[in-house]
Scaffold this motif. Structure first.
Motif, PDB file in Angstrom:
ATOM      1  N   GLU A 164       0.843  -1.198   0.000  1.00  0.00           N
ATOM      2  CA  GLU A 164       0.000   0.000   0.000  1.00  0.00           C
ATOM      3  C   GLU A 164       0.875   1.243   0.000  1.00  0.00           C
ATOM      4  OE1 GLU A 164      -2.855  -0.239   3.130  1.00  0.00           O
ATOM      5  OE2 GLU A 164      -3.424  -2.277   2.559  1.00  0.00           O
ATOM      6  N   LYS A 165       0.248   2.373  -0.328  1.00  0.00           N
ATOM      7  CA  LYS A 165       1.006   3.624  -0.376  1.00  0.00           C
ATOM      8  C   LYS A 165       0.155   4.707   0.258  1.00  0.00           C
ATOM      9  CE  LYS A 165       3.856   6.313  -3.400  1.00  0.00           C
ATOM     10  NZ  LYS A 165       3.822   7.085  -4.611  1.00  0.00           N
ATOM     11  N   LYS A 251       0.549  -1.463   6.080  1.00  0.00           N
ATOM     12  CA  LYS A 251       1.168  -2.510   5.261  1.00  0.00           C
ATOM     13  C   LYS A 251       1.998  -1.871   4.158  1.00  0.00           C
ATOM     14  CE  LYS A 251      -2.406  -5.983   6.082  1.00  0.00           C
ATOM     15  NZ  LYS A 251      -1.771  -6.889   7.004  1.00  0.00           N
TER      16      LYS A 251
END
Lengths: 515, 515
Positions: A164-165, A251
């Motif tokens: 994820e970002k 995450k």
């Protein structure tokens, strides 16, 4: 080699095998024999009803008390990943090796890999299709001289892409990172309030100590809650412009954590692996501007200026190609920074600096102001060279302290005040002279033996630093512990090596480039 | 970091984790918290009473049904190694990493290691002090270009030194080894009776198939018992001058088996690893004279003559330095040898050759005579070049068959005659022409799919070989299987690729040096 159609009842086996999935099959299960499975073989476990699948290493169970003949067991993490329920029907098959292993073999043979190779390898790693053995093979093939810096970029990009970002919705998101290895050195807890007080966004997440006596998250935890979920994190950062949280909840670049779980027990820490690990996490965390601190010293992680320069260039090369605004500073890492080593003792140092206490450790204060100044200069409105003065002004006017209190309040103040361990031992100078050496590694070891970071009040308090003149019998440092057994271990350790060296003359000052 | 004195009750956990020791600790066990253990960490388990110790990787148990809070569980192999009883008191501590890991790190950094380094690494491997991850790191660092041939010698010597060694009490103990990869190719079962009939000592132990459709031990097992203990082995060899046994019982070069358990799943098979694996086993088995067979062909393990020559020189260098009388022959490996592929079908071919049946496969007969001839020339009384004629004489006069029957009798005849699988499928030529290619890999795959080597009667029977003229629709080979599901898989596989290629002209003969 599969005979489809032999169905087994899924069972969660209450065994935590950490980052490696394990499947358990009873030795008398018919599938075990007809399919020719072997212990340690990789298998895929498939739902009979839908497409859910998980890969695992096989262990063979001889004990009906653990599981029945018609069951298929999965370790905790594997069970979670498959996402089915106890008793659901599954079937088991030989896993085909991940296709990307072919690229790993090319790497072992010394070839350079393409961006697409790294992406497929990292996808398979994140998808748990690699055993730890296979990851070890990949990491060793990539270590040391094994990787071109272009490949390092590909690896880092792949690590970012497979997780994820975070997106903070602003053009300037500042971050800082120290490669570690210097006890004390809690500059982050001063840099963040200063930078946030200036109005620059600095959503700092930190790790807990792994091999050191305290990480920023451990020290901050003596003052405030650090285990924030993503929503709280966003709210606090939006309100206060900064935070000091533990980064374990998001995450971000999950491949990094998986690879580290293999690198750490193997003591693999090549410069390339360090660069890809740090930069992938920072890019995934949404940073646009990043300051990297590389301390250099005879007992630091990086021991020679040449190695520091090489590492700096690697950071710059990959960081620039990732579109980061990245600056690297090389700092003096020849001794611990500040006085306290251990969560509560370090927090005390930080608070003293924020309170402008004349007794605050000047090295911690000075280094933090220099680092904060460099970050403030990421602001286009700050003139080059003016950052330090602005940072000092923010600190001296109490705005940094006010911001720290606001952040602590927002995260949730820790109502139980920190206390130093009740067991105290004085370690004294064996002879008169000057302190010419303080061994980072030994001081960290003693603090850990004393119970840090698990016992928040345990650790070491340095009363003397390098260059100080001491008389024989004068106290060099104090050891604090909470439990007698820890205390004994730490005291025992000082008998092997007190970590200080006394010489006849003061140590020659080392030159470091100004920050 | 250890607090000594927390005792736990030992418990055997009925889980087979193959070559990796696993220790199980309940999550609520006080030791788990106070000592800061982590899942996957390496721990040492010590007897409270004496010096018995075992190393293991830690798994954390959440389920009281598997073990209690005050217990310490060990997987099957680890429990055996510790040698204590259920309920004995043990304590657990963080394992210090094996000291030899330092040498592994030097190897990863590209250094050459000393003999003492290899010895300490292999001692630690045999002592179960290496995790599979660590072995993988060592093997990858040593693979491909990573090792000087001098280092290969050190590694091989270390593998011999860390295990038992057989002593036959004679100055000439012959052995042979083929590096594998060619289906059929059961020359050993002809070479041994011929050589033993001549009176030369040839105590042959073989492996079972690992990735192939049959190993010599699998094929021999269709005729006789092969699972002999060391005493039986000695008795039989003393009486018959030879044997054809499975080698898994003796603890020869145990490091080899451990390293292979990591190499195989990683598909690591560098020439160096092959040489050290083969030569360590042979020296430990007491061989003084050794013939190595390297088949070369487009679908063999070694595909180019240049690679075969390089491998030969590596064998010669290490073998000579170990004091072996070693000869290497490079043979034609462009297609399977003999007709049958699979245990019972291969045994049939062997018996036909021994019976001097005119229908016996001539390639198997010829190659076996050539190899046997080369071994007979190890005998100082045999003139160079005369070995082949002696071997042929032994075969044609029935002395080889008589010796084989004596060996089978001594090992224990298999009273259940082998039967070919009841399910048969004909695979026919898609067009008319000449057989120009038979793919070893695909034929092996089809035979395995059909159930070989587990189903002794399963496999492939080749009716045509390279150079044969075929008409469209003429049978190329038969597939035999015992179970319908296997049969379907094998048939399915032939639809992807029948493994034969038909061309307009016969294939050009390849030149191989005469044996």
């Amino acid at each position: 080699m599969n005979r489809p159609g032999i169905h087994l009842k899924l069972r969660r086996i209450g065994i935590d095998t950490f980052k490696e999935n394990v499947a358990y099959l009873h030795r008398d299960c018919p599938v075990y024999h007809t399919e020719g499975f072997q212990a340690l073989a990789k298998v895929e476990v498939n739902s009979v009803k839908n497409h859910q699948q998980v890969l695992a290493v096989l262990n063979v169970v001889n004990d009906g008390g653990i599981m029945a003949i018609d069951e298929l067991g999965l370790s905790e993490q594997a069970f979670e990943q498959l996402g089915l329920k106890d008793g659901n029907m599954v079937c088991i098959a030989h896993a085909t090796p991940p296709e990307s292993l072919d690229a790993v073999h090319r790497k072992i043979a010394g070839e350079c890999l393409h961006a697409s190779d790294y992406l497929s390898i990292i996808k398979d790693v994140v998808g748990n299709r690699y055993s730890r053995m296979e990851m070890s093979a990949f990491l060793v093939a990539c270590s040391e001289s094994g990787m071109e810096r272009e490949e390092l970029l590909y690896l880092t990009e792949a690590m970012v892409e497979t997780g994820e970002k975070l997106d903070w919705g602003e053009p300037l998101v500042a971050d800082k990172h120290c490669i570690g290895g210097i006890p004390g050195n809690r500059t982050t807890m001063l840099v963040v309030p200063i930078v946030a007080a200036h109005g620059m966004l600095i959503p700092k997440t930190s790790s807990r100590a792994i091999t050191s006596p305290s990480g920023t998250a451990d020290t901050m935890e003596t003052l405030a809650r650090v285990d924030l979920d993503l929503k709280d994190l966003h709210d606090i950062v939006r309100r206060e412009r900064g935070c000091l949280a533990w980064g374990g909840r998001a995450k971000l670049a999950p491949a990094d954590d998986i690879l580290i779980s293999v690198e750490r027990p193997l003591s693999l820490d090549s410069p390339g692996q360090m660069v890809s690990s740090i930069l992938s996490k920072k890019v995934a965390a949404g940073a646009t501007h990043l300051l990297i601190d590389i301390p250099v010293g005879p007992t630091a992680k990086v021991r020679r200026m040449n190695d520091a320069l090489r590492l700096r260039k690697l950071f710059e090369y990959v960081g620039d190609r990732l579109g980061l605004h990245l600056e690297v500073v090389i700092t003096n890492g020849e001794q611990p920074i500040g006085r306290g080593i251990g969560p509560a003792l370090e927090a005390r140092d930080v608070i003293k600096v924020l309170e402008n206490d004349p007794d605050a450790p000047s090295d911690l204060r000075e280094k933090s102001l220099r680092l904060a100044g460099r970050i403030l200069e990421f602001d286009p409105d700050v003139r080059g060279g003016q950052g330090y003065a602005i940072a000092r002004d923010i600190l001296e006017t109490g705005r940094a302290m006010a911001k720290m209190q606001a952040i602590i309040g927002a995260q949730g103040v820790n109502e139980e005040p920190y206390v130093r361990g009740a067991l105290v031992m004085e370690v004294v100078a064996p002879e008169s002279g000057f302190v010419v050496e303080i061994n980072n590694l030994q001081m960290a070891r003693i603090a850990r033996m004393a119970g840090a970071p698990m016992d928040k009040g345990a650790g070491v308090d340095l009363l003397k630093k390098m260059g100080d003149k001491v008389e024989a019998g004068e106290v060099l440092y104090l050891i604090y512990a909470e439990f007698p057994s820890d205390f004994d271990f730490a005291v025992e350790q000082t008998k092997k090596d007190i970590g200080f060296r006394i010489g006849d003359n003061p140590p020659a000052p080392r030159y470091f480039p100004p920050l």
